[in-house]
Design a protein around this motif. Structure first.
Motif, short mmCIF file in Angstrom:
data_model
loop_
_atom_site.label_atom_id
_atom_site.label_comp_id
_atom_site.label_asym_id
_atom_site.label_seq_id
_atom_site.Cartn_x
_atom_site.Cartn_y
_atom_site.Cartn_z
N TYR A 718 0.83 -1.20 0.00
CA TYR A 718 0.00 0.00 0.00
C TYR A 718 0.87 1.25 0.00
O TYR A 718 0.56 2.23 -0.68
CB TYR A 718 -0.93 0.00 1.22
CG TYR A 718 -1.85 -1.19 1.30
CD1 TYR A 718 -2.45 -1.72 0.16
CD2 TYR A 718 -2.12 -1.81 2.53
CE1 TYR A 718 -3.29 -2.82 0.25
CE2 TYR A 718 -2.97 -2.91 2.61
CZ TYR A 718 -3.54 -3.41 1.47
OH TYR A 718 -4.37 -4.50 1.55
N LYS A 720 4.00 1.63 -1.15
CA LYS A 720 4.68 1.81 -2.44
C LYS A 720 3.73 2.27 -3.54
O LYS A 720 4.12 2.96 -4.47
CB LYS A 720 5.34 0.49 -2.87
CG LYS A 720 6.45 0.02 -1.97
CD LYS A 720 7.71 0.83 -2.15
CE LYS A 720 8.86 0.27 -1.32
NZ LYS A 720 10.08 1.07 -1.45
N ARG A 722 0.92 4.11 -3.11
CA ARG A 722 0.01 5.14 -2.62
C ARG A 722 -0.28 6.22 -3.66
O ARG A 722 -1.33 6.86 -3.61
CB ARG A 722 0.57 5.78 -1.35
CG ARG A 722 1.89 6.53 -1.54
CD ARG A 722 2.53 6.84 -0.18
NE ARG A 722 3.77 7.60 -0.31
CZ ARG A 722 4.94 7.09 -0.63
NH1 ARG A 722 5.04 5.78 -0.87
NH2 ARG A 722 6.01 7.84 -0.73
N SER A 723 0.63 6.41 -4.61
CA SER A 723 0.40 7.44 -5.63
C SER A 723 -0.56 6.97 -6.72
O SER A 723 -0.94 7.75 -7.60
CB SER A 723 1.72 7.84 -6.28
OG SER A 723 2.30 6.74 -6.95
N MET A 724 -0.97 5.69 -6.68
CA MET A 724 -1.79 5.13 -7.76
C MET A 724 -3.24 4.95 -7.34
O MET A 724 -4.01 4.29 -8.03
CB MET A 724 -1.21 3.79 -8.21
CG MET A 724 0.20 3.92 -8.73
SD MET A 724 0.90 2.35 -9.25
CE MET A 724 2.53 2.86 -9.78
N CYS A 727 -6.68 2.04 -6.54
CA CYS A 727 -6.12 0.87 -7.20
C CYS A 727 -6.52 -0.40 -6.47
O CYS A 727 -6.93 -0.36 -5.30
CB CYS A 727 -4.61 0.97 -7.34
SG CYS A 727 -3.70 0.66 -5.85
N THR A 752 3.09 -4.47 -10.48
CA THR A 752 3.52 -3.08 -10.63
C THR A 752 4.71 -3.05 -11.55
O THR A 752 5.38 -4.06 -11.73
CB THR A 752 3.89 -2.37 -9.31
OG1 THR A 752 5.14 -1.80 -9.43
CG2 THR A 752 3.82 -3.21 -8.13
N SER A 772 -4.89 -0.14 -11.62
CA SER A 772 -5.59 1.06 -11.17
C SER A 772 -7.02 1.00 -11.69
O SER A 772 -7.32 0.28 -12.63
CB SER A 772 -4.88 2.31 -11.70
OG SER A 772 -4.81 2.27 -13.10
#
Length: 920
Positions: A718, A720, A722-724, A727, A752, A772
């Motif tokens: 989660y 790593k 978090r910017s996506m 998702c 990923t 995503s």
């Protein structure tokens, strides 16, 4: 079918420096197939040699093409001493043997050495010419296609489903042969890799022959496993589902993995005609797996064959009823195999397990087992064999004409239920149930009975009506055992197993009810054995099925209701549980329509019974003790608090936190309740190792360590990703092992783009698939563009190959399957600290495995690997000697994918698409 194999060595690049005086290499190549070896000229003083060899030609039979890989060895020429090995490449020839296969294997392959890893690349061309087959006694199975995917492959339709196929081959393990007692690591590792490759090819050919005998042309859901039995030997096993597949024309591919043309459902194909049998309660259930001719009693006394199916998702209407999970485990001693007084063999062991599974399915009123899998866990001389699946009844309309007893009076077969709820309806007799269960009328159709909870090993059927969203549910358990040998050890493990299964089941049930859900899909339970402990890990995806009744609450019951402080403590825990259930209902959007007699139009007695309030705390302890804790006989699922361990267990599942906002996770292919996908899909694999100290070697301490390990692994995902947000982590596959005393290893897989590295306090490997989510509208079917993207590498461009454990890539269409990828690698190091410790060693090895898989797929002309799986990741380390060894087995389906866009396209455009538009 005799044939000709041709290979050409073109060039090499980025070779290592082998001559320290010149900082260069005098490289040449040996090309070997069978007993024939060719050599290229030596290309002097270069790290990027250009051999441009002639075509090396091998005259071979096609069974040898199936059994053996093409072996390419790169060496450094030395005039006055032995030539130094740089590395090897093994190329599987089988993908060239299909009628619609690639005509050539061409590309850059990583040169791999078991001690140093990847050492440059080599460019190779491989072709096969097969002559007409005039020998009807041939031993090859050329043309039988193999698929790792556990659903009908995307660009095929199932003309026939024949049934279960299995095989195993055994050999001595080079690692344990007497000549290797004083082992040279490279020679031992390479002998092992080559032997495993040969055994894998032989196994696939033998299963292919069985499929041909049954009249099929493909194996779907092909699951291959390795059993490293130490001095007892090396076993390669495989199971699968034999089918006859027809290729769909371009542009007519079904939009879902299991869709079929509505006019022609896939019939069963028994190897013997179905025959009527007299109705009998003791109908023979004998199984003869070696011939594939297994006779099963239909609920209407019809002989139906091939009970096991490795598929987990099915064409609409294929699955009629689901009975529940059936499983069997057996503890065996490997040294019995070499005892002439003990007639037991590995075949007999698996026969015994399958017989037990069949008897469980029969008790549930079912004639088939779907979502079937087999596994082993080995520690020294002890081997735990496990098998599990979901008991089911398959639709008789899909069977060959004449097999269905049209005179049947059973309403289940004459008048099938609405498809969205039919699979939930019980297949067993309500008056003669194999276990106590609370039944109610289906909340969807009100015509058939359904259980209050449903556990399965399959994916959620596409027609199932789901309320709210699903989520990943895990149960984890560690149990210490005394060190022992032989039968004493096997007996101790046998005695522990039932209790571990029960505790895992209870954990799953608690966590399911805590989330206000009533069904589990994709259930996978692993039991791993070590010298002084047993580990249990159960993973599944929880959902709320609209056809099943809403789950009752969780009621805490104390042993001493007169103790005020204890009663206050119980009330506090009860409030936490009630608050958690309410919060989870909101989180997972579970708000089913309240069913009343007015809504339904007719009274249902069970509804009145269920509408009662939960039992109050004032009820007597005698009444509470009447509740059956295993299956929820009453409204509330009651947990007895009788000691501090029970309190700890309740606290542990209350602290099992949901994913952060914006994240969703499941271990099935599709996330229940989420339908808007983008094409932004990526995969990653992580491995963690945890070394235990004697201070925490208690059951409670171990449980906490194991739980924290799994939770922290998910939290790292989660963080790593978090910017996506938003998702979804799909197809989260966890494997757990105890490779050495006081060492725990966990492996999950995930999607990923980047290789993610984690500190390896614990060894966990995960292979989930990440995607995503679309924030607006779902994807639309349409015109295809190529997925192929390129990146610059060493002055040239290479195809970027996508990898996913899913059987599809969202937003794409699979237009061609190029063959199965099945690779086994060994990596060893004597400089563990210099390579970054266990973490650096493992993750660099996994990255190299990714690179080699991608290279082999690209050489076939593919741009993706679907149904990718890492089945084995065995780590052995000796920190004191700065040494470690790891074995990894990976598999998947090499495919060509094209993108979906918004306009229709012609078949020719789809087939010829070669654009390079990049990936999202």
């Amino acid at each position: 079918m005799p044939g000709k194999l041709k290979a050409k060595i073109v060039a090499g690049r980025h070779l290592p420096v082998m001559d320290r005086a010149s900082d260069l290499t005098d490289a040449f190549v040996e090309v070997k197939f069978g007993n024939t070896t060719f050599k290229t000229d030596v290309y002097p003083k270069s790290l990027n040699p250009q051999w441009n060899s002639e075509w090396f030609k091998f005259e071979v039979d096609d069974e040898h093409l199936q059994d053996e890989p093409l072996q390419i060895t790169v060496l450094d020429h030395d005039t006055y001493s032995a030539n130094d090995a740089i590395g090897k490449v093994y190329i599987d020839i089988d993908p060239l043997l299909y009628s619609e296969a690639a005509s050539v294997i061409s590309g850059w392959f990583p040169i791999y050495d078991t001690i140093h890893g990847i050492r440059g690349e080599i460019n190779v061309l491989v072709k096969v010419e097969l002559f007409n087959d005039l020998n009807r006694f041939r031993q090859s199975s050329c043309g039988v296609k193999f698929f790792c995917t556990t659903s009908i492959p995307r660009c095929y339709r199932a003309a026939m489903v024949h049934g279960f196929v299995e095989e195993l081959v055994v050999n001595e393990d080079p690692e344990y042969q007497w000549i290797d007692r004083i082992r040279t690591p490279r020679a031992s590792n390479e002998a092992r890799q080559r032997l495993i490759s040969l055994m894998s090819g032989e196994l696939q050919r033998k299963i292919g022959l069985k499929v041909q005998e049954m009249g099929g042309n493909a194996v779907v859901g092909y699951l291959q496993c390795f059993d490293l039995e130490g001095e007892s030997g090396l076993v390669v096993r495989a199971i699968g589902t034999a089918c006859t597949l027809d290729k769909l024309s371009s542009g007519s591919a079904p939009s879902t993995a299991t869709a079929l043309p509505p006019s022609s459902p896939p019939p069963f194909s028994p190897s013997k005609p179905c025959s009527r049998q007299s109705s009998s309660s003791d109908t023979d259930l004998s199984l003869t797996p070696k011939t594939g001719k297994n006779t099963w009693p239909h609920p209407q006394s019809i002989s139906i064959e091939f009970p096991f199916f490795t598929l987990t998702s099915f064409p609409s209407g294929f699955l009629l009823h689901v009975g529940g999970v059936v499983s069997a485990r057996s503890v065996k001693l490997l040294d019995r195999i070499h005892n002439p007084d003990e007639p037991e063999t590995r075949d007999a062991w698996w026969e015994e397990i399958r017989q037990e599974i069949k008897s469980h399915a029969k008790a549930l009123g079912c004639h088939a087992v779907v979502g079937y899998s087999e596994s082993t866990s080995i520690c020294e001389e002890v081997c735990i064999l496990s098998a599990s699946g979901t008991a089911a009844i398959l639709n008789p309309r899909f069977m060959r004409e004449g097999c269905l007893d049209v005179g049947s009076s059973d309403h289940r077969f004459e008048d099938p239920s609405p498809p969205s709820c039919g699979f939930c309806h019980i297949p067993y007799d309500e008056l003669n149930m194999p276990f106590p269960a609370q039944l109610t009328y289906c909340y969807h159709c009100r015509r058939q009975k359904v259980p209050d909870v449903l556990f399965t090993t399959i994916d959620l059927p596409s027609e199932a009506a789901v309320t709210g969203k699903g989520c990943l549910i895990q149960a984890r358990l560690c149990r210490l055992k005394k060190k022992a040998q032989g039968e004493v050890n096997a007996t101790a493990i046998s005695n522990l197993l039932p209790f571990m299964e029960y505790e895992l089941h209870t954990q799953l049930m608690n966590k399911l009810k805590l989330r206000s859900m009533n069904a589990l899909f994709g259930l996978h339970i692993q039991i791993s054995v070590g010298e002084n402990m047993l580990l249990g890990l159960a993973s599944a995806t929880g959902v709320y099925l609209a056809a099943l009744p809403p789950p009752g609450g969780i009621q805490i019951a104390g042993k001493t209701p007169g103790d005020l402080s204890n009663e206050h403590h119980i009330l506090t825990i009860q409030k936490k549980i009630n608050d958690t259930i309410a919060r989870n209902k909101e989180l997972y959007q579970i708000n089913p329509t309240e069913l009343t007699e007015e809504v339904l139009g007719s009274p249902i007695p069970e509804l009145r019974q269920r509408s009662r309030l939960l039992r109050s705390h004032s009820e007597s302890s005698d009444e509470v003790s009447e509740l059956d804790l295993s299956h929820g006989k009453k409204d509330a699922f009651v947990l007895e608090i009788d000691d501090t361990d029970a309190v700890e267990d309740i606290h542990s599942f209350l602290t099992d936190l949901p994913p952060p906002t914006g994240f969703y996770s499941c271990n099935t292919e599709i996330m229940p309740g989420i339908y808007n996908w983008t094409s932004g899909i990526q995969m990653f694999t992580s491995v963690r190792v945890f070394r235990l100290s004697h201070a925490n070697l208690t059951n409670q301490g171990l449980n906490k360590i194991f739980t924290d390990l799994c939770e922290n692994l998910l939290k790292s995902f989660y963080f790593k990703l978090r910017s996506m947000i938003p998702c979804c982590l799909c197809h989260l596959n966890f494997t757990v092992a105890v490779p050495e005393e006081e060492l725990i290893q966990v492996l999950p897989q995930h999607e990923t783009e980047e290789q993610l590295q984690f500190p390896l306090e614990l060894c966990a490997d995960a292979q989930p698939s990440f995607s995503s989510l679309e924030r607006s509208s779902p994807l639309t079917e349409g015109r295809s563009r190529s997925l192929r993207s390129t990146r610059s590498f060493g002055g040239s461009s290479v195809t970027v190959v996508k990898m996913t454990p899913l059987s599809f890539l969202p937003g794409t269409r699979i237009i061609k399957y190029l063959g199965i990828i099945n690779m086994f690698f060994i990596r060893e190091t004597t400089s563990l600290r210099e390579e970054g410790g266990v973490s650096g060693f493992l993750h660099s090895f996994i990255a190299e495995v990714f690179a080699m898989v991608r290279a082999h797929v690209a050489a076939l002309g593919g741009n993706a690997v679907v149904s990718y799986s890492m089945k084995e990741c065995m780590l052995m380390e000796n920190p004191n000697k700065n040494q470690a060894q790891c074995l990894i087995n990976v598999s998947g389906d090499a495919v060509i994918c094209v993108r979906e866009t918004e306009q229709e396209t012609t078949a020719s455009t789809t087939t010829a698409a070669t654009g390079s538009d990049g990936t999202t």
